[in-house]
Design a protein around this motif. Structure first.
Motif, PDB file in Angstrom:
ATOM      1  N   ALA A  47      43.073  18.555 -86.788  1.00 45.22           N
ATOM      2  CA  ALA A  47      42.719  18.838 -88.170  1.00 45.22           C
ATOM      3  C   ALA A  47      43.764  18.266 -89.107  1.00 45.22           C
ATOM      4  O   ALA A  47      43.438  17.689 -90.145  1.00 45.22           O
ATOM      5  CB  ALA A  47      42.588  20.342 -88.373  1.00 45.22           C
ATOM      6  N   ALA A  48      45.032  18.414 -88.718  1.00 44.07           N
ATOM      7  CA  ALA A  48      46.093  17.911 -89.583  1.00 44.07           C
ATOM      8  C   ALA A  48      45.980  16.408 -89.741  1.00 44.07           C
ATOM      9  O   ALA A  48      46.090  15.875 -90.849  1.00 44.07           O
ATOM     10  CB  ALA A  48      47.446  18.295 -89.005  1.00 44.07           C
ATOM     11  N   ALA A  49      45.727  15.720 -88.628  1.00 39.34           N
ATOM     12  CA  ALA A  49      45.637  14.257 -88.706  1.00 39.34           C
ATOM     13  C   ALA A  49      44.467  13.857 -89.582  1.00 39.34           C
ATOM     14  O   ALA A  49      44.588  12.972 -90.440  1.00 39.34           O
ATOM     15  CB  ALA A  49      45.469  13.675 -87.305  1.00 39.34           C
ATOM     16  N   ILE A  50      43.319  14.506 -89.378  1.00 45.18           N
ATOM     17  CA  ILE A  50      42.145  14.157 -90.183  1.00 45.18           C
ATOM     18  C   ILE A  50      42.432  14.415 -91.644  1.00 45.18           C
ATOM     19  O   ILE A  50      42.154  13.584 -92.510  1.00 45.18           O
ATOM     20  CB  ILE A  50      40.933  14.977 -89.734  1.00 45.18           C
ATOM     21  CG1 ILE A  50      40.558  14.619 -88.308  1.00 45.18           C
ATOM     22  CG2 ILE A  50      39.758  14.721 -90.645  1.00 45.18           C
ATOM     23  CD1 ILE A  50      39.584  15.575 -87.717  1.00 45.18           C
ATOM     24  N   PHE A  51      43.035  15.558 -91.923  1.00 45.03           N
ATOM     25  CA  PHE A  51      43.281  15.890 -93.317  1.00 45.03           C
ATOM     26  C   PHE A  51      44.234  14.883 -93.939  1.00 45.03           C
ATOM     27  O   PHE A  51      44.043  14.447 -95.071  1.00 45.03           O
ATOM     28  CB  PHE A  51      43.839  17.307 -93.441  1.00 45.03           C
ATOM     29  CG  PHE A  51      44.119  17.693 -94.855  1.00 45.03           C
ATOM     30  CD1 PHE A  51      43.086  18.030 -95.703  1.00 45.03           C
ATOM     31  CD2 PHE A  51      45.403  17.691 -95.360  1.00 45.03           C
ATOM     32  CE1 PHE A  51      43.330  18.362 -97.010  1.00 45.03           C
ATOM     33  CE2 PHE A  51      45.653  18.019 -96.665  1.00 45.03           C
ATOM     34  CZ  PHE A  51      44.606  18.368 -97.497  1.00 45.03           C
ATOM     35  N   PHE A  52      45.227  14.514 -93.182  1.00 41.87           N
ATOM     36  CA  PHE A  52      46.203  13.572 -93.740  1.00 41.87           C
ATOM     37  C   PHE A  52      45.543  12.240 -94.076  1.00 41.87           C
ATOM     38  O   PHE A  52      45.653  11.733 -95.186  1.00 41.87           O
ATOM     39  CB  PHE A  52      47.364  13.365 -92.755  1.00 41.87           C
ATOM     40  CG  PHE A  52      48.440  12.487 -93.277  1.00 41.87           C
ATOM     41  CD1 PHE A  52      49.319  12.972 -94.222  1.00 41.87           C
ATOM     42  CD2 PHE A  52      48.560  11.175 -92.868  1.00 41.87           C
ATOM     43  CE1 PHE A  52      50.311  12.164 -94.724  1.00 41.87           C
ATOM     44  CE2 PHE A  52      49.543  10.369 -93.365  1.00 41.87           C
ATOM     45  CZ  PHE A  52      50.429  10.867 -94.306  1.00 41.87           C
ATOM     46  N   ILE A  53      44.791  11.707 -93.098  1.00 45.50           N
ATOM     47  CA  ILE A  53      44.157  10.401 -93.317  1.00 45.50           C
ATOM     48  C   ILE A  53      43.169  10.485 -94.474  1.00 45.50           C
ATOM     49  O   ILE A  53      43.174   9.655 -95.395  1.00 45.50           O
ATOM     50  CB  ILE A  53      43.460   9.943 -92.039  1.00 45.50           C
ATOM     51  CG1 ILE A  53      44.504   9.693 -90.950  1.00 45.50           C
ATOM     52  CG2 ILE A  53      42.665   8.691 -92.289  1.00 45.50           C
ATOM     53  CD1 ILE A  53      43.902   9.438 -89.617  1.00 45.50           C
TER      54      ILE A  53
END
Lengths: 721, 102, 170, 400
Positions: free
Chosen positions: D214-220
């Motif tokens: 989730a963190a990676a998706i949110f960041f991108i």
């Protein structure tokens, strides 16, 4: 997962299989049957989990596993939909899941999966076989069914309906499933719609059961208006409601309200379970593929009918005092017993292997109905379960025989009917697995003592009838049991024993594992299912194995059923079953090719049996011919052609004459020159004036609509209020 | 506290303005805007009734949620239709879309 | 008159004025902008009803999605209306009559109804209960079936919109 | 209550006392305080931006092997002020045929849409604008306004490049909103609340550990939402001149500029709030000022990564950008949402085990998706015709 939600999910895998096959995979046979099998297998797995969890619950009858949700808002409360599993439902679920799965597996082989495509097969006709090999060594082998995917789609839908019906907790959901099943039976009986007989059989099944369904719907509506609920547990499991219904007078034939509703619902059973006089569709239903026959006669349709009778038994027996039968029970007992005897006699004289089984099914269903009629509730459920197993076995076995015979027919090229038992004989050595499983099923059907399931359930029904001192029921059932054993042995002897009577029979061969495997599984149940319900008071064996079934299902009843202790029913069932089997073997053991049926010596009586008491012809004369006459002669020829067309043509003639006169003397001189252009122009102007109304402009329509609504509400407010 | 009637009158005005837009504007896109206004007016009514007669039970709010869903679906399909019609007929004038043939 | 009432009157005036501009604006683009203002005003009206979830949702769905969609459509179809100065159709007096009549009828009906006087119901501590709303939407005893049907409707609308606008026949 | 313990609350109390002393009604005092807060917050944000511009230019300079601003003031710190002054005194040009209302509304919205987000961010245990119980939805709603500003700028400029830029940006924003919202559902699911402060308080273990996917998706997706490199297709100079803001000048252009930087900083702030534990840290509960410090440090770390992204990654092609969101991020978000939902509930009793299991599963999902789907997302383009030879200088016959 909780048991409640699991029950919810039970019917869904077959439904999903149906949808997926219809929508996506209908091009691929392998995918289609994989989906259907996966659906049935998942439902089976779930059913087993539910069954064993249900068995593990002690007060299942008082507190069935039940979940429901609000479905339709009624005036001040909700109509609830839901699922429920009580003891009767649990055992039904058990046998339905097993038989359905077995039938699905069997169907893969029955429809020749993996065989080449037929030479001139067309959708809508049974496969005719394919030629393989080069020109010199060409020979015919069975070909794959052209509508393979369609079959699995429909049968999945059928299984969905059956599961839904078993788990439903109210009569409305039950009825919905019931009608889906009615449609599936129509579509599957008429599966080979290229054959006229199959088409007619499908329509016949649909219409005949519809007669019963109409009365059943009446019963449902009546029950709802009387009690305000259709929930099985709330209405039929509630002694107060039942007592109220039993005390109320319906005003019809002196029946109590409970009795009237019970009989109306029972007529639904009569239609679905093919009881006299609505039994005529069932033998014709043999036009469908054999797995369908097994599905209809064992796992689903007719069981659904009896299951309805079981569900509504509290209603029928409401107001019963002691051993006295209520009027509704009398009706059930009479119809059941009569059907049992009646169908058994017809089965004696049939030569088609599946048709014998069809009539035997009717008879066995009659047994169950009669058992319910005399109050032997547990025995009826027990027989329902055992019958489902051994009748599914017998049908699949007969399908296996036919399949083997078709193999022989294709091989030899003879033009004979592969279903006629007089063309068989000696198949014992060609098809050993089929033979032994068929014998197991046949013995179970005829109630071979001690080792078969049929014996225990049948014996219990006889005990119930005898214990209640219903001598005429007892007698009729005993005679019909004798006949059952007789024609079963006739069938086994004609089919498997003796010498082959045709070349095709000599070249018949055993089927693949995918077909005989389910037979073996079902045979295990046909023999073993009876041991779950050996009564405690049975001499010697009684009490060795606890009567689990009697306790489990018997807990559904509010008062304890008391058994009369007597050796008479036991002796009777021993005598009739062994005697019937012996007689059957003796009469038919050496029937030669082309020789007439030994029973033909009975003359007129045999003819009556052979032609099924002429019921079909009677219906044809009483119902169908008048209907055809009314439509073709009365309505079409007399009213339409004669009267109406006459009037119209008369008017036309008069008008023609008048018109000619007018044209010659008024029209041409006066109007044509003078007024035509005026009228034409007027019409055109009117049209021009009206055309803007039909402008095609949505907004104008909406303006008009809003204005009209305003005017209407102003009128309403000022003049109505 | 604001009286309930204020909300109802407010919503009625909004609804009627939207209705006028739907009935009178030529441009199909603007007609859709009018429909959105009407739906919003309905939502105000629903929420006001929920607040005054039904809170804290959530039943009234559910209807608002479903109306919003319906509005989203309506906008998507309606605008797709407008664009499709525009592509074929080169017009978004509602008065000119009066042929049954596409 | 309390402060909240003043605020509500302001919101209502702005919203209604921008709604009027939506139907009166000459250019579609401007109508869309006014529509956004009207939608935000409605969101503010929700806020005065203490329905903060729906106020925010209103902005997210209507302004964030629907209004943008409408602006897109307006941009894509802008050539069509450029040479036609009239923004209302010929039947607009009838439409005005219909809308005005409806408003008059509604106001008349309101004037006869006495149910206004009921005071607002009490809300639990911390405003509306979103958890209760979520449960009502997903519980079988609540509105699970309508909720699922609504989601199905959305999917169907999405696929339908793609099909209709996508011109798949090429 | 001492000043250093909680300065904001201290000043607020003091001000309230002063106002009440002037004879103001309590509601009036509360209103004035709220208005004051609402005025100070944007100012604070703007001040941050001035510093950020310097920070970013310095860093980018370092990445590109040069110094960056170093003339005005110590380390070039005053450089942004100089730029600011320059941009103030430039002429405002409105193109002929421009649509006045959208043209002027767009820059305001581009800054205002971002500033709205700041209202719900908890800067420490006690310092926050509004403790909205639907804060996360609010953030998403405010993000929708950003798309509007691009669209209006593109439309209002009466310039086809600006229009294409606007279309592109909206397509990008709407596409990336889908996985972003889905990825935000995962922390919400674990917390059981939509309030931002609740989300922060629930992070005993930061969500970046439990929910790396989730963190990676949110960041991108949030980098894409901000329109930063490598997702800056909106202003792809080589294709679109400068995208939607090509016709803007002076302070209006400056507002877009500020809006972009502010947006980048805001997403760093959001990321550190939602996934890095926000103001949490040792002692942050007792000394709110400390929490504020933690948050700023975390935010600058995240912003550092954002700048690294910008400095090191080439710009996406538009089809690659679309493939990334629809074929990689959206499926990954949906799958990890379902998996997290299935796993989180049964393990809710044992937080440590839950964290470990979720971390492992999420990490596996992340790797699988980026290695498998990421490679297949963009179809290989067929090479049509032979590649032309590169232009090489021919020294021999220049004269001919």
């Amino acid at each position: 997962m909780t048991t409640e939600s699991l029950i919810w999910l039970l019917p869904l895998p077959p439904l999903a299989a149906f949808l997926l096959i219809v929508l996506f995979t209908n091009r691929s046979k392998a995918l289609s049957h994989s989906l259907a099998l996966a659906g049935a297998g998942t439902a089976w797995l779930g059913s087993m989990i539910v069954f064993f969890r249900a068995v593990g619950q002690h007060d299942l009858a008082e507190n069935p596993i039940h979940i429901s949700f609000n479905w339709l808002p009624m005036v001040d409360e909700w109509f609830k939909m839901g699922v429920m599993i009580d003891p009767a439902g649990a055992v039904t679920l058990f046998f339905v899941a097993w038989t359905v799965l077995m039938i699905f597996i069997y169907s893969v082989g029955y429809h020749n999966f993996g065989q080449p495509k037929g030479d001139h097969d067309r959708p809508g006709l049974p496969p005719h076989g394919a030629t393989v090999g080069d020109k010199k060594h060409a020979h015919k082998v069975p070909s794959v069914e052209p509508m393979y995917s369609r079959f699995f789609a429909l049968i999945s839908l059928f299984a969905f309906a059956m599961f839904l019906l078993v788990v439903s907790d109210n009569l409305l959901l039950f009825y919905i499933a019931w009608e889906i099943m009615g449609f599936c039976s129509y579509a599957l009986i008429g599966f080979w719609y290229g054959k006229e007989s199959a088409r007619n059989a499908g329509v016949k099944a649909f219409l005949t059961t519809r007669v019963g369904d109409v009365f059943m719907l009446l019963g449902i509506v009546g029950l709802y208006s009387a009690t305000g609920s259709l929930n099985f547990h709330e209405v039929l499991g509630n002694p107060d409601t039942l007592a109220k219904l039993a005390a109320a007078d319906s005003g019809v034939l002196g029946l109590s309200l409970a009795g009237l509703l019970g009989i109306l619902l029972f007529i639904g059973t009569v239609g679905k379970s093919a009881q006299f006089p609505l039994h005529v569709w069932l033998p014709d239903a043999m036009e469908g593929p054999t797995p369908v026959s097994a599905m209809i006669h064992a796992a689903a349709m007719v069981s659904a009918g009896v299951f309805l009778a079981v569900r509504t038994f509290p209603l029928v027996s409401a107001g019963r005092v002691g051993e006295e039968l209520t009027s509704a029970m009398m009706v059930m007992a009479f119809i059941g017993a009569f059907t049992a005897l009646f169908a058994s006699t017809i089965a004696l004289a049939q030569n088609d292997i599946k048709r014998v089984l069809a009539y035997s099914t009717i008879a066995q269903l009659g047994y169950m109905i009669a058992a319910l009629g005399v109050g032997a509730y547990v025995a009826a459920v027990f027989h329902l379960v055992t019958h489902a197993f051994f009748k599914a076995l017998l049908f699949l076995g007969s399908g296996s025989v036919i399949h083997g015979m078709e193999h022989g027919v294709l091989h030899t090229g003879e033009k004979i009917d592969p279903q006629d038992m007089y063309n068989m004989g000696g198949l014992k050595d060609k098809m050993p697995v089929t033979f032994w499983t068929f014998v197991a099923g046949g013995l179970a059907l005829s109630g071979f003592p001690l080792v078969t399931a049929g014996f225990w359930s049948k014996d219990e029904i006889l005990t119930g009838a005898f214990g209640g001192h219903h001598w005429w029921v007892f007698g009729t059932l005993a005679v019909s049991a004798l006949l059952t054993a007789f024609y079963t042995m006739r069938q086994i002897t004609l089919t498997f024993l003796g010498k082959p009577r045709t070349k095709s029979a000599e070249h018949a061969s055993e089927n693949k594992t995918v077909m005989v495997g389910p037979l073996v599984v079902l045979a295990v149940f046909a023999v073993g299912a009876g041991w779950a319900g050996i009564p405690e008071k049975f001499p010697l064996l009684g009490g060795l194995i606890p009567n689990w079934f009697g306790e489990f299902v018997g807990s559904m009843l509010h008062e304890e059923a008391h058994h009369a202790e007597s050796i008479v029913p036991l002796l009777t069932s021993l005598v009739v079953s062994l005697g019937g089997l012996y007689l059957g073997y003796m009469v038919y053991r050496d029937v030669k090719q082309g020789s007439p049926d030994p029973l033909a010596r009975m003359g007129f009586l045999y003819k009556v049996f052979k032609y099924k008491y002429g019921i079909d012809e009677l219906y044809h004369d009483v119902f169908i011919r008048p209907a055809v006459w009314i439509s073709e002669v009365f309505t079409y020829r007399w009213i339409d052609k004669g009267l109406l067309d006459g009037i119209i043509e008369g008017i036309g003639k008069v008008a023609l004459t008048l018109g000619r006169l007018v044209r010659n003397y008024i029209d041409i001189p006066l109007w044509n020159e003078g007024m035509t252009d005026g009228v034409g122009g007027g019409v055109r102007r009117t049209g021009d004036a009206l055309r803007p109304v039909q402008s095609g402009r949505v907004q104008m329509y909406m303006v008009l609509a809003v204005l009209l609504v305003l005017v209407a509400s102003v009128l309403f407010l000022f003049f109505a209020a | 506290m604001i009286p309930l009637s204020w909300y109802l009158i407010f919503a009625a005005c909004l609804f009627c303005i939207g209705l006028f837009g739907v009935l009178a504007r030529k441009n199909a896109v603007t007609i859709l805007m009018g429909i959105e206004l009407m739906l919003n007016a309905v939502n105000i009514n629903l929420l006001a009734f929920w607040r005054y007669l039904w809170a804290p039970k959530a039943d009234g709010q559910v209807f608002v949620a479903i109306v919003i869903v319906a509005a989203a679906a309506e906008a998507a399909v309606g605008l797709a239709l407008i664009i499709s019609a525009y592509r074929r007929r080169q017009t978004v004038n509602a008065n000119e879309m009066d042929m049954l043939k596409g | 008159m309390t402060g909240l009432q003043v605020v509500f009157l302001l919101i209502g005036a702005v919203t209604l004025a921008s709604a009027v501009m939506v139907v009166a604006a000459k250019r579609v683009m401007h109508a869309a902008l006014w529509l956004i203002l009207a939608l935000v005003g409605v969101a503010a009206a929700y806020a005065t009803l203490e329905a903060s979830f729906f106020a925010v949702m209103q902005v997210a769905v209507y302004v964030g999605a629907i209004a943008i969609l409408i602006i897109f459509a307006a941009m894509l179809t802008r050539r069509s209306m450029e040479d036609d100065p009239a923004r209302l159709n010929k039947g607009w007096p009838a439409a005005l009559l219909a809308a005005g009549g409806l408003l008059a009828g509604l106001v008349y009906l309101f004037s006869r109804w006495t149910g206004f006087s009921s005071p607002a119901r009490a809300l639990p501590e911390g405003g509306e209960n979103i958890a209760a709303l979520g449960l009502a939407l997903t519980a079988p005893e609540g509105f699970l079936v309508p909720f699922e049907v609504a989601s199905l409707l959305l999917v169907a609308a999405m696929i339908g919109a793609i099909y209709v606008a996508g011109d798949l026949r090429k | 209550m001492s000043f250093w313990y909680d300065p904001v609350a201290f000043i607020a109390e003091w001000l309230r006392g002063v106002l009440l002393g002037w004879g103001m009604a309590p509601e009036g005092a509360a209103f004035v305080l709220t208005a004051l807060g609402a005025a100070i917050m944007p100012l604070l944000a703007m001040l941050f931006v001035i510093f950020l511009i310097w920070y970013e230019r310095k860093l980018i300079g370092r990445i590109q092997n040069r110094f960056g601003p170093n003339r005005v003031g110590p380390f070039g710190l005053i450089q942004p002020f100089a730029d600011m002054l320059k941009i103030f005194i430039k002429e405002y040009i409105t193109p002929i045929g421009a649509d006045w209302l959208p043209y002027n509304l767009a820059p305001v919205l581009s800054v205002g849409g971002v500033l709205l987000i700041w209202a719900v961010i908890p800067f420490s245990a006690t310092i926050m604008g509004v403790n909205l119980n639907v804060g996360l939805v609010y953030i998403i709603a405010a993000g929708g306004l950003g798309a509007l500003s691009f669209l209006l700028a593109g439309w209002g400029s009466n310039n086809k490049y600006a229009m294409i830029g606007g279309f592109r940006s909206v397509a990008q924003l709407i596409s990336y909103e889908v996985p972003m919202v889905v990825s935000l559902l995962m922390p919400v699911m674990l917390t059981g609340s939509l309030g931002i402060n609740d989300l922060v308080k629930a992070q005993t273990i930061p969500f970046i550990v439990t929910l790396p996917a989730a963190a990676a998706i949110f960041f991108i997706t949030s980098v894409a939402e901000a329109g930063r490199a490598p997702f800056d297709l909106v202003e792809a100079e080589s294709e679109l001149v400068a995208g939607f803001n090509v016709e803007y000048s002076g302070l209006k252009f400056g507002m877009f500029f500020v809006g972009e930087f502010l947006h980048a900083f805001t997403i760093s702030l959001l990321f550190s709030t939602l996934f890095l534990g926000g103001w949490r840290g040792p002692g942050a509960e007792t000394y709110p000022l400390l929490g504020f410090l933690y948050l700023v440090i975390k935010t600058f770390l995240v912003y550092f990564v954002v700048i690294l992204f910008r400095g090191s990654l080439p710009r996406f092609r538009i089809d690659q950008m679309m493939d990334l969101t629809w074929k990689v991020l959206t499926p990954l978000a949906l799958v990890s949402l379902v998996v997290t939902a299935l796993l989180a509930k049964p393990l809710a009793g044992i937080p440590a085990l839950q964290a470990v299991v979720l971390f492992v599963v999420n990490a596996i999902l992340l790797m699988v998706f980026f290695s498998v789907a990421g490679k297949r997302a963009t179809p290989k383009r067929a090479i049509v015709g032979k590649p032309r030879p590169l232009a090489t200088p021919h020294h021999e016959d220049v004269s001919a």
